[in-house]
Design an enzyme around this catalytic site. Structure first.
Site, PDB file in Angstrom:
ATOM      1  N   ASP A 238      -2.867  68.836  -9.419  1.00 28.41           N
ATOM      2  CA  ASP A 238      -4.303  68.982  -9.203  1.00 28.41           C
ATOM      3  C   ASP A 238      -4.976  69.803 -10.282  1.00 28.41           C
ATOM      4  OD1 ASP A 238      -3.038  71.422  -8.114  1.00 28.41           O
ATOM      5  OD2 ASP A 238      -5.050  71.936  -7.459  1.00 28.41           O
TER       6      ASP A 238
ATOM      7  N   ASP B  97      -1.239  74.066 -12.061  1.00 25.50           N
ATOM      8  CA  ASP B  97       0.046  74.351 -11.422  1.00 25.50           C
ATOM      9  C   ASP B  97       0.867  73.076 -11.330  1.00 25.50           C
ATOM     10  OD1 ASP B  97      -1.127  72.864  -9.355  1.00 25.50           O
ATOM     11  OD2 ASP B  97      -1.998  74.674  -8.511  1.00 25.50           O
TER      12      ASP B  97
ATOM     13  N   TYR C 167      -5.978  73.999   0.115  1.00 24.54           N
ATOM     14  CA  TYR C 167      -6.951  72.931   0.316  1.00 24.54           C
ATOM     15  C   TYR C 167      -7.163  72.701   1.808  1.00 24.54           C
ATOM     16  CZ  TYR C 167      -6.873  71.822  -4.659  1.00 24.54           C
ATOM     17  OH  TYR C 167      -7.000  71.886  -6.023  1.00 24.54           O
TER      18      TYR C 167
ATOM     19  N   GLU D 139      -9.747  77.764 -14.962  1.00 23.37           N
ATOM     20  CA  GLU D 139      -8.855  76.696 -14.511  1.00 23.37           C
ATOM     21  C   GLU D 139      -9.636  75.398 -14.392  1.00 23.37           C
ATOM     22  OE1 GLU D 139      -5.129  76.130 -11.500  1.00 23.37           O
ATOM     23  OE2 GLU D 139      -6.848  77.238 -10.745  1.00 23.37           O
TER      24      GLU D 139
END
Length: 500
Positions: A70, A73, A222, A468
């Site tokens: 995603d 990571d 999430y 990020e």
């Protein structure tokens, strides 16, 4: 990536305090800045190749090879991955010719198929969907390249006993949208996708429940704050578009009120909250198909859609989405760019829907032309690409000034081809995460979290809220870049001029 728990913006945020920095829209061609949207499109699609998950050992018992990480990571989270594929597919459905004209259609289709191939593998039985590979907690103890990965690859699923209507329905939406994208070029694959989409929707609807209640590992990353009703409506809408089957249309209409489709007036469209996108698509049906039988419900969908759009355009009196002093939409501190890119996509497609129907947007006491909507969408894109107070492109690799310390394991550690020696968890943190030099690899096409509410941005690897990048940040821009690449808008109308 760190904890991503987010709140659904059912209530608009309070107005920000104004600073001495303000924005004027300049109409002088002398101040115009021209951005190469075709180049931005090309680079945005390249990013998805960097996020691909690769091969596993020959004796792997569950074949979940593929899919996307995603963000920075090495966890594959099903809900944001599915939303990413939905937005990539919607981009192709709306702007196939524009993407093809830019020479990027094959790459766009490959990006979609990398995700849908994975979803087909993950849907191992009619009522089983594997929705996560890896564990966020253990993953965050390590800073490694994917080639050196030593963290848990445990897989998690939802099924009839442990339901996950939100993730199953979003996956159904993604696959249904993709089936439309592949309909002409690969009809056999399109049919296969529809089969899986219909089974997944039936599973999501029959065994209702939030997936974070069944799979605790996703809660800190999430969590489905909005619940699953928006995804059920969203999936039914996409299945109606893909099949033309009235049973899906009836689902969207009959559940409009009880599932919140015509109730919530919100200011966010994201991997978690699908109402605004649903409302936009329902409005498209109203404008193009004009089904008299359901006109009243559709008009309510359209009213909510236009509330969202007017809020973005700053034309809802006091109930508007905040803007930074530099003119960027601002919803939330953490990874705000995801809301900018998704809002920009909806503004762009709706402006085209209105243009085709020869209609205008009605806000509070104001009429907005489709061209004006597109101009505002362009202003957001231009901010992203460098027309902002910092003169920085937040699309990595675009222009000459972009973030060079993004929070991403693969980008921040020397490539495996250059040094194949093993890098352990703590070694990665000690030597690569903590070093002050720029990342050795450029993650081209990644859209980072972006500046704060005052246009401030700190390019630091540890500043994960801003540095990020996520797949669902970039995905909506694919269609927008393609659309703007063929737009005849005057360049000057989205140029921002800053004064103190």
């Amino acid at each position: 990536m760190r904890i991503r728990r987010q709140c659904c913006s059912r209530c608009l945020s309070s107005s920000m305090k104004k600073t001495a920095l303000f924005v004027l829209i300049a109409f002088s061609s002398a101040t115009a800045v021209s951005f190469d949207y075709g180049e931005a499109l090309k680079k945005s699609l390249l990013y998805f190749e960097a996020q691909r998950s690769g091969r596993l050992p020959y004796n792997q018992r569950v074949d979940l090879v593929g899919g996307y990480y995603d963000a920075g990571d090495h966890v594959k989270f099903g809900l944001p991955m599915a939303f990413t594929v939905t937005m990539l597919s919607w981009s192709v459905v709306e702007y196939r010719d524009e993407i093809k004209g830019a020479g990027q259609l094959a790459h766009a289709m490959e990006a979609i198929k990398w995700g849908t191939d994975y979803f087909i593998k993950a849907h191992t039985e009619p009522n089983v969907l594997w929705i996560e590979v890896g564990d966020g907690d253990t993953d965050h103890y390590c800073w490694q390249r994917p080639e050196d990965m030593t963290t848990s690859r445990q897989a998690y699923k939802v099924d009839a006993q442990n339901p996950g209507s939100d993730v199953a329905a979003e996956t159904a939406a993604a696959i249904a949208a993709a089936s439309m994208a592949f309909r002409d070029s690969n009809p056999h694959y399109s049919h296969l996708l529809l089969h899986h989409a219909q089974e997944l929707f039936d599973f999501a609807d029959m065994y209702r429940g939030k997936y974070d209640g069944s799979v605790g590992a996703v809660k800190s990353y999430y969590a489905s704050v909005s619940g699953y009703r928006d995804e059920l409506l969203w999936a039914a809408m996409w299945l109606y578009r893909a099949t033309g089957n009235d049973q899906y249309w009836a689902y969207v209409v009959n559940n409009a009120e009880c599932f919140g489709g015509i109730g919530w007036a919100i200011t966010e469209f994201s991997w978690d909250v699908k109402y605004a996108g649903l409302q936009i698509l329902a409005s498209k049906v109203l404008m193009e198909e004009k089904p008299e039988r359901y006109a009243n419900v559709l008009k309510q969908y359209q009213s909510k859609a236009e509330h969202y759009l007017c809020s973005c355009l700053q034309k809802n009196n006091e109930s508007n989405v905040d803007l930074t002093p530099g003119g960027l939409l601002y919803v939330r501190q953490w990874n705000n760019m995801q809301y900018v890119s998704s809002a920009t996509f909806l503004l762009t497609v709706y402006s085209d829907y209105l243009q085709k129907a020869n209609k205008i947007l009605n806000c509070v006491g104001q009429e907005v032309r489709p061209q004006e909507m597109l101009e505002f969408a362009k202003s957001q894109v231009d901010y992203i690409l460098g027309s902002n107070p910092r003169g920085m492109s937040y699309l990595v690799g675009f222009g000459s000034n972009y973030p060079i310390n993004i929070h991403h394991r693969g980008a921040s550690i020397v490539s495996y081809k250059e040094n194949s020696g093993f890098i352990g968890c703590t070694q990665g943190y000690d030597h690569w995460y903590s070093r002050s030099r720029p990342n050795p690899n450029v993650l081209v096409g990644a859209l980072v979290g972006g500046p704060d509410n005052l246009d401030n941005f700190r390019d630091h690897r540890g500043n994960y809220m801003q540095t990020e990048a996520c797949t669902y940040n970039t995905a909506p821009l694919v269609g927008v870049f393609a659309r703007l690449n063929t737009s005849k808008l005057p360049l000057s109308q989205s140029q921002l001029v800053y004064s103190v």
